[in-house]
Design a protein around this motif. Structure first.
Motif, PDB file in Angstrom:
ATOM      1  N   TRP A 124      -0.306 -51.940   3.513  1.00  0.00           N
ATOM      2  CA  TRP A 124      -1.014 -51.043   2.604  1.00  0.00           C
ATOM      3  C   TRP A 124      -1.702 -51.891   1.522  1.00  0.00           C
ATOM      4  O   TRP A 124      -1.190 -52.941   1.122  1.00  0.00           O
ATOM      5  CB  TRP A 124      -0.059 -50.072   1.919  1.00  0.00           C
ATOM      6  N   VAL A 151      -3.467 -48.746   5.598  1.00  0.00           N
ATOM      7  CA  VAL A 151      -3.703 -47.673   4.623  1.00  0.00           C
ATOM      8  C   VAL A 151      -4.340 -48.287   3.374  1.00  0.00           C
ATOM      9  O   VAL A 151      -3.850 -49.296   2.855  1.00  0.00           O
ATOM     10  CB  VAL A 151      -2.398 -46.947   4.249  1.00  0.00           C
ATOM     11  N   CYS A 210      -6.151 -53.638   6.328  1.00  0.00           N
ATOM     12  CA  CYS A 210      -4.908 -52.909   6.117  1.00  0.00           C
ATOM     13  C   CYS A 210      -4.867 -51.661   6.990  1.00  0.00           C
ATOM     14  O   CYS A 210      -5.882 -51.229   7.552  1.00  0.00           O
ATOM     15  CB  CYS A 210      -4.761 -52.530   4.641  1.00  0.00           C
ATOM     16  N   ASP A 249       6.083 -44.208   4.428  1.00  0.00           N
ATOM     17  CA  ASP A 249       5.017 -44.584   3.501  1.00  0.00           C
ATOM     18  C   ASP A 249       5.470 -45.724   2.594  1.00  0.00           C
ATOM     19  O   ASP A 249       6.571 -45.680   2.026  1.00  0.00           O
ATOM     20  CB  ASP A 249       4.583 -43.392   2.655  1.00  0.00           C
TER      21      ASP A 249
END
Length: 332
Positions: free
Chosen positions: A108, A132, A130, A6
Motif C-alpha cells: 500500500w 492500493v 502498489c 487492509d
C-alpha cells in the motif's frame, strides 16, 4: 469497505496501520506517527515518536520544536511491527513523502499531499508501484488544470511592474511553507529588487535557505524604516495577514493570492483579491489520474478534497475506488 487484510484503516486518531502499529499524519496524539510533511494539518504536536524523511526534519523542528524524531533516508526501508516501511518523495514541499507499506507481499502507498509540476525547492514525485494507492483529492475536479509555472511567475513580475507605474505595492498572499519558497525560487535570476517578507514567511524562508534551497534575495518588512515608501515593491505575506493592522504601513496596495483556488474566478471575487495567480503545490486533475495509472494500483482510496468526483471517475474506468473521511484541510 475495510477488511481484515487492509494495511491501512481509519481510526478516530487518523489513518492507522495495524500490522505496523503506527498512524500516518494523525490528528490526535498516538505512540508512533509517520509524517508525510510539515504542514499543520499533517504534522501535529503530541506524538510519542515521529518518523519522517530526513529532509523534512528542519521544517518539523521549526513547526513543532524538539520532539522524538526518527529521520529516514528516502527509499530506504525500515521496520515497524510486521510492516516494512519506506518513504518516497511526494513533490509537495521540502521533505514531503509518500509512505510505502509492505506486509506479506501486499503493498500500500499513502501519498500524503503531492504534485507533479517541477519545483526547484523539493525532490520530484516518484510513482511507487502498489496494490492500493491512498491519494489526496484536494483539486480532484476536471476544471483544475495548472498552467506552466514559468508563465505564472511572469504574470507576477508584470503585475509588480504595473503596480510600480501606479505607485502601488504588489502585495502577494501565499502559504508560508512551500508556496512562498517556490515562488521565491522561481523568481531567482530575474533582475528584480529584493522581495519584502512578512515575518511569518521570512522564518520559513530562512529554514529553506539553511537547507540549501536557492531563492531570490529577500528582506524582512520589519527591518524597513516606518517611513519607507514601498511603492513598486513585491511584498509577500500569509493569508492570515489580510485585513490586519500590519497592512497599514502600505499606503496604496494591490492584493493578489497565489493558489490553485485562483483557477476559478469566483474564488478570487469572493475573497476580494485584485489578482489571482494559479500556482499550486497539489496535483491537478490530469496529474491525479496520471499518478493513479502510474502506480498500477488495483484499488484507490481518495482522501480530503473532491473525493466523490475522483471515486466516481475511477469506478467508471474499472478501478475499485472508495474514500476515507479525514481531518486534513487547507495548509496553515
Amino acid at each position: 469497505m475495510q477488511t481484515e487484510r487492509d494495511l491501512v484503516v481509519m481510526r478516530p486518531e487518523g489513518l492507522y496501520c495495524p500490522a505496523g502499529d503506527f498512524h500516518i499524519d494523525p490528528w490526535r496524539p498516538v505512540p508512533r506517527a509517520v509524517i508525510t510533511h510539515g504542514h499543520g494539518d499533517h504534522a501535529r504536536i503530541g506524538m510519542g515518536a515521529y518518523y519522517c524523511l530526513v529532509e523534512s526534519l528542519p521544517i518539523l523542528r521549526w513547526r513543532l520544536g524538539d520532539q522524538p524524531y526518527y529521520p529516514q533516508a528516502k527509499d530506504e526501508a525500515f521496520t515497524l511491527g510486521r510492516a516494512r516501511v519506506s518513504l518516497h518523495p511526494a513533490g509537495h514541499v521540502l521533505g514531503s513523502a509518500q509512505v510505502r507499506i509492505e506486509v506479506d507481499g501486499q503493498v500500500w502507498v499513502a501519498s500524503g499531499d503531492y504534485k507533479r509540476q517541477p519545483d526547484p525547492t523539493c525532490a520530484p514525485f516518484e510513482a511507487v508501484p502498489c496494490d492500493v494507492f491512498i491519494t489526496e483529492a484536494t483539486f480532484a475536479l476536471p476544471v483544475y488544470r495548472w498552467p506552466e509555472t514559468a508563465a505564472v511567475i511572469e504574470e507576477i513580475v508584470q503585475w509588480r511592474h504595473e503596480c510600480a507605474r501606479r505607485g502601488e505595492v504588489a502585495l502577494l498572499y501565499c502559504y508560508a511553507l512551500g508556496k512562498a519558497q517556490r515562488v521565491l525560487a522561481e523568481l531567482r535570476g530575474r533582475d528584480e529588487p529584493p522581495v519584502l517578507l512578512h515575518g511569518a514567511i521570512a522564518a520559513g524562508v530562512e529554514v529553506y535557505r539553511q537547507a540549501g534551497v536557492a531563492m531570490t534575495d529577500t528582506e524582512p518588512v520589519s527591518e524597513q524604516a516606518r517611513s519607507a515608501d514601498f511603492a513598486g515593491r513585491l511584498v509577500m505575506a500569509p493569508p492570515s495577514a489580510a485585513g490586519s493592522a500590519w497592512l497599514r504601513r502600505f499606503r496604496r496596495a494591490q492584493q493578489g493570492f497565489a493558489s490553485g483556488w485562483m483557477r476559478l474566478r469566483g474564488n478570487r471575487r469572493r475573497r476580494n483579491y485584485d489578482r489571482g495567480f494559479v500556482v499550486s503545490d497539489h496535483a491537478d486533475w490530469p496529474a491525479l489520474l496520471r499518478s493513479v495509472a502510474e502506480t498500477g494500483a488495483r484499488r484507490v482510496i481518495a482522501t480530503h478534497g473532491n473525493t466523490d468526483a475522483l471515486v466516481r471517475h475511477l469506478c467508471e474506468h474499472g478501478i475499485d475506488a472508495g474514500a476515507f473521511r479525514t481531518a486534513y484541510g487547507e495548509e496553515s
